[in-house]
Every structure is written in structure tokens, then in C-alpha cells.
Motif scaffolding. Sequence first.
Motif, mmCIF file in Angstrom:
data_model
loop_
_atom_site.group_PDB
_atom_site.id
_atom_site.type_symbol
_atom_site.label_atom_id
_atom_site.label_comp_id
_atom_site.label_asym_id
_atom_site.label_seq_id
_atom_site.Cartn_x
_atom_site.Cartn_y
_atom_site.Cartn_z
ATOM 1 N N THR B 64 0.871 -0.745 -0.195
ATOM 2 C CA THR B 64 -0.381 0.091 0.113
ATOM 3 C C THR B 64 0.881 1.125 0.129
ATOM 4 O O THR B 64 1.858 1.096 -0.062
ATOM 5 C CB THR B 64 -0.711 -0.196 1.582
ATOM 6 N N SER B 65 0.026 2.628 -0.518
ATOM 7 C CA SER B 65 1.101 3.324 0.088
ATOM 8 C C SER B 65 2.159 3.781 1.251
ATOM 9 O O SER B 65 3.441 4.589 1.271
ATOM 10 C CB SER B 65 0.244 4.724 -0.325
ATOM 11 N N ARG B 66 1.296 3.087 2.276
ATOM 12 C CA ARG B 66 1.732 3.881 3.600
ATOM 13 C C ARG B 66 3.051 2.719 3.744
ATOM 14 O O ARG B 66 4.034 2.929 4.043
ATOM 15 C CB ARG B 66 0.753 3.416 4.482
ATOM 16 N N ARG B 67 2.972 1.391 2.904
ATOM 17 C CA ARG B 67 4.289 0.972 2.964
ATOM 18 C C ARG B 67 4.985 1.375 2.731
ATOM 19 O O ARG B 67 6.558 0.588 2.542
ATOM 20 C CB ARG B 67 3.664 -0.934 2.552
ATOM 21 N N VAL B 70 6.397 3.886 4.416
ATOM 22 C CA VAL B 70 7.940 2.744 5.886
ATOM 23 C C VAL B 70 8.569 1.862 5.650
ATOM 24 O O VAL B 70 9.311 2.171 6.695
ATOM 25 C CB VAL B 70 5.795 2.711 6.567
ATOM 26 N N ILE B 76 4.843 9.444 1.156
ATOM 27 C CA ILE B 76 3.111 9.667 0.147
ATOM 28 C C ILE B 76 3.366 10.886 -0.759
ATOM 29 O O ILE B 76 3.090 10.558 -1.089
ATOM 30 C CB ILE B 76 1.936 9.080 1.414
ATOM 31 N N LYS B 77 4.145 11.984 0.196
ATOM 32 C CA LYS B 77 3.850 12.745 -0.579
ATOM 33 C C LYS B 77 4.718 12.944 -1.946
ATOM 34 O O LYS B 77 3.703 13.505 -3.429
ATOM 35 C CB LYS B 77 4.418 14.023 0.008
ATOM 36 N N PHE B 80 2.442 11.112 -5.052
ATOM 37 C CA PHE B 80 1.241 11.624 -5.483
ATOM 38 C C PHE B 80 2.271 12.568 -7.170
ATOM 39 O O PHE B 80 0.863 12.761 -7.512
ATOM 40 C CB PHE B 80 1.048 12.913 -4.259
ATOM 41 N N LYS B 85 -2.851 11.774 -8.245
ATOM 42 C CA LYS B 85 -4.215 11.878 -8.347
ATOM 43 C C LYS B 85 -4.536 10.456 -7.688
ATOM 44 O O LYS B 85 -5.036 10.002 -5.976
ATOM 45 C CB LYS B 85 -4.905 11.112 -9.117
ATOM 46 N N LYS B 86 -3.596 8.943 -7.954
ATOM 47 C CA LYS B 86 -3.894 7.944 -7.366
ATOM 48 C C LYS B 86 -2.739 6.896 -7.709
ATOM 49 O O LYS B 86 -2.548 5.810 -8.166
ATOM 50 C CB LYS B 86 -5.605 7.039 -8.122
ATOM 51 N N LYS B 89 -3.197 2.870 -7.076
ATOM 52 C CA LYS B 89 -3.549 2.207 -7.764
ATOM 53 C C LYS B 89 -2.163 2.204 -9.277
ATOM 54 O O LYS B 89 -1.712 0.727 -9.814
ATOM 55 C CB LYS B 89 -4.538 2.766 -8.511
ATOM 56 N N LYS B 99 -4.083 -4.558 -7.245
ATOM 57 C CA LYS B 99 -4.558 -3.542 -6.618
ATOM 58 C C LYS B 99 -4.228 -4.186 -5.528
ATOM 59 O O LYS B 99 -4.489 -4.981 -4.790
ATOM 60 C CB LYS B 99 -6.046 -3.147 -7.406
ATOM 61 N N LYS B 101 -4.503 -3.915 -1.817
ATOM 62 C CA LYS B 101 -5.899 -4.314 -0.232
ATOM 63 C C LYS B 101 -7.262 -2.517 -0.086
ATOM 64 O O LYS B 101 -8.002 -3.109 0.194
ATOM 65 C CB LYS B 101 -5.931 -5.437 0.472
ATOM 66 N N GLY B 102 -5.961 -2.137 0.297
ATOM 67 C CA GLY B 102 -6.087 -1.242 1.040
ATOM 68 C C GLY B 102 -7.254 -0.696 -0.074
ATOM 69 O O GLY B 102 -8.331 0.628 0.376
ATOM 70 N N CYS B 103 -6.986 -0.452 -1.984
ATOM 71 C CA CYS B 103 -8.669 -0.197 -2.556
ATOM 72 C C CYS B 103 -9.200 -1.035 -3.191
ATOM 73 O O CYS B 103 -9.448 -1.047 -4.072
ATOM 74 C CB CYS B 103 -7.448 1.197 -3.567
#
Lengths: 429, 104
Positions: B64-67, B70, B76-77, B80, B85-86, B89, B99, B101-103
Motif C-alpha cells: 500500500t502507499s503507507r507500506r 514506511v 506518500i507525498k 502523489f 491522483k491515485k 493504483k 491492486k 488491498k487498501g483499494c
Amino acid sequence: MRNLLVLGGGTAGTMVANKLYKKLDRKEWTITIIDKDDEHIYQPGLLLMPFGVYSPEELIKSRRHFIPKGVEFIQSAIEKIVPELNQVFLVGGRAIDYDQLVIATGTTPRADQTPGMSDPKVWKKSVFDFFTFEGSLALRDALANWEGGRLVVHITEMPIKCPVAPLEFAFLADAYFTERKMREKVTISYVTPLEGAFTKPTCSRALGGMLSDRNIILEPDFMLEHIDPEQKIMVSMDEREIPFDLLVTVPLNMGDDLIARSDMGDELNYVPVDKTTFLSKKYSNIFALGDASDIPASKAGSVAHFAVDIFAENFMQHISGQPMTGKFDGHANCFIESGAGKGLLIDFNYETEPLPGMFPIPVVGPFPLLKESRLNHLGKLAFRWIYWNLLLKGRWIPISDQMSMAGKHRAFEEKQNGEKKEVDHYAHH
Amino acid sequence: MPTIEIAGKDIDVNEEGFLTKYDQWDEAIAKVLAEQIGVEMTDEHWKIVNFLRSDFKSAGETATSRRVQVVGGFPIKEQFVLFPKKPAKKMAYIAGLPKPKGCV
């Protein structure tokens, strides 16, 4: 004697203790359960308390009340799990040995993880969460005294406790302000990092329609970077801004810090497990159940319930050295409050998204799926009684742990198979 | 599941166009996938895509973006900025992974 140690006396931990107390040979096994406090909270009620549906006393009971007499309950904070020693250390230094360990320490909203969110200028004044008892109670008072303005309902990041709860909050807020004859003084926005109203497509379309029907503005793909507490503005990672007067957010959810201290978690402190058996990917005598694991399912009580049913059977095989034959399919089942005394029901798993149709529940059912009805609202209210009196104590309730296609509308052939499957299910019980 | 031709190869994809077989991916394919969604690959893009590929191999799931922030060390910034935007994904799409799992 061997010891089964359960960390956490919430929904999953309590059900595990009850189920296994009945199954395990008491001459061979003891069960110990540890929690830092003695307050069991009926979490689905936290969504409804801000709207005055429940009083605080209806949502809290003693944990001990739901734990069998023969199970030892230790009330203490936990310092660390040391898997290499098969020991858990309590704060203060006492060590508890285990042969098998179940981690059910749940997940917690962490407002401190987003800059500005927990700033004292706004926190519990104009920014609230509702998935803590204190947050829900503070929000009840804030809503009662609010004179209107911009209400923003918001999800920080997935996964969260019950992905539909913030949607329900938006629906209930619409009904609440309509009933108080002040809806025209309130704008409601629903701000989410997802692409739409929900995580799964068919459901997302249906629920998205319900938002626009209620004049609730959907703001998708919004990943919060910080909150400006002076100007009351949410700023996204790509520098979009959303101003608010009252922000009801679901902060980032993380597993317990105990998991990080024990070096057993992923980036959100969830314990990596096999998603069908909940056995740790690293240790053969450690399981993680309920919200504490990293399974790609909702962090919700219904998931914990179906998961524990499968786990209890598997555990008996596991301790006698046999392979575990039960496989969890990700089954979740939720009533969704839509306001004004109505609700929806959705039923889904890892592979099958929520579909419209009818959900068969023996005796009281069928309940309409993915469609508003009064019956579904009553189902949600009745569930509090079921939770306290049947579910926690591990008594049988007439919903299968594996998802069934019975009554769901997709292709005709699948429905035929589904119906056959359902008969087998109930015959089995 | 449909099969499409990218960079002269037959590739299995799902209904949203995400690759379904880890081993069918290569850098030439990634470039074409990136172009399709308006991303021009730079060194910074490649670093993230390569992190996603190797993390998937060890973790068994798309980060995920967080992973990515971290564990991978890419804020994350910044994700983006690179994948507007996404990002979660788009990163998964270019890296030939499901994709996250968060989305889902």
C-alpha cells in the motif's frame, strides 16, 4: 498442563475463550486471558450513541462477565511478547508462559498519526472520532449543541474498523438534522481515500446513489496529509483543501503498540498470518484473530465471529499435530443503518462482493440484501441482544461461517448451485 | 480473463487491465503501461516500481502507499507527485501487480 494464552478480552478473544473452554480437555489445558481493563464495549453501538440511540451504560459491561469461570482473567497491561521463550511479559515484569498463544489485541484509531488532527485547538472541539467510547460520547454532545455549518465525514486510510460505519454516520446525520428541522443549515460531505463510496464496486454504486439521494457530497481519492487547526482545513497529499466546521473522522487505524514492541507486526502493527487459518507466518504456536491480524478483510465483529468459528475447530487439529482443514473465506455480514428507521444488509467474502438479493436467516429471515428496509434496521438493533447473550458466549446463532450464494442475484446458474449449497449448510448444523 | 499484446508479448490481464501473472512483466512492458496512464518513467519512478516488485515477492501482497512510505522509504507525498491522483493504483499497474488491498 499446557496453557493457552489469549491476549485481549474483546470480541475475538472472549469468543475464543468460550469456544475452547468447551472443547479443550481441562485435565490437560488451562486457559488464561489478559486485558488491560475490565470494560467490554459493544462497538457497533458507538456509531449510534452520538444520535442518542443508546445511553453509555447500554454499551459497556464487565469483561469477566463473559469469560467462563474456569478461565483465568489477568487484568494488566502487557509489556512484550517473546516468541523465542514462549513467554509474555506483563508491565511490572511478571512472565506468563504459554504453549499456544492467541493475539486478539485489536486495532485502535490513532489521531496522533496525522499532523494537526489531535491538536488541542480542534480535537474533541471541532474534530471527533466515533470509534472510541470517549469520542462517541463527546460527539453526541457536540451534535446536540451544533447550530449548523459544514459537516465533513472522513476516512483517513484503509483498513478501518467496519468500512461501512462512516457511510452510516453520514446517512444518520442526514436523518438526524432533517428530524431536527435544520438540514438546510448543514452541508454534509463524505471524504474518502477510496475511488468511491465503498471498497467493492456493486456496493459502491448502490451506496454512492444513496449519498446523492440525500444531498451528501462525495469527495473520493482524498488522501489526508494534515489538518490546519487554525483555519479548520483538511489538506490532501496532492494539496487539495477541504474546509470544515465539524469534522467526524476515522483516524488511521493501527494494531496495538505491543505488536511493534515485540517486533511482530507489519507497517501498521498487524500480525502477518495465513488468511485462511490465522496461524502466524513466522511462529507455529501463535495465532492472531479479529482486528489484530493482517487478513485482507474488514476489521469488524462479524469477521471475527466467523473467523473464530473456523479457528476453534482448526485449533483442536493443530494441537494434536494434524493439518488444519478449516479454511476461512473472508465472510463478513453487516447491517448498514441508512437513517429514519431503515437499514440495509450486506454479505460478502474475500472473493464475492456484496450482491443484491435476499439473505436467508432461519426463523426470522429472509432479509433484503443491499436494499433499504425497516426489517434490516430492526435486525441491527436486535443484534446488540444477540451479541451480549449469544455471540460472545460462543452459543450457536443461525448464520453460517462460510458465505453462501443462496438468495444472491448474479448469474442464474450460480444461484442454482448456491441454493443447493445452502441446504447442505443448515443440514450440517 | 483477457489476453492483450504489449511490447510484442501476449500478456494476461484482469478486467481492469492489471497484469495477473508476476513473471510476464518486464521493463519494456512497464514503460508501455506507464505511457497508457500518462506517466513518464524517471529514475525515481523506477526506484518505487522496483521496490514494489521485490516487496511483492517477499510479502506476497502489493504494498500500500503507507507500506511504500514506511518500508520502502518513499514518502506518500512524493508518490502523489510521481503518480498523480491515485498513486497506489498507478504504481501497482505499472509494476504489473494486483491492486493493493487498501483499494480493493
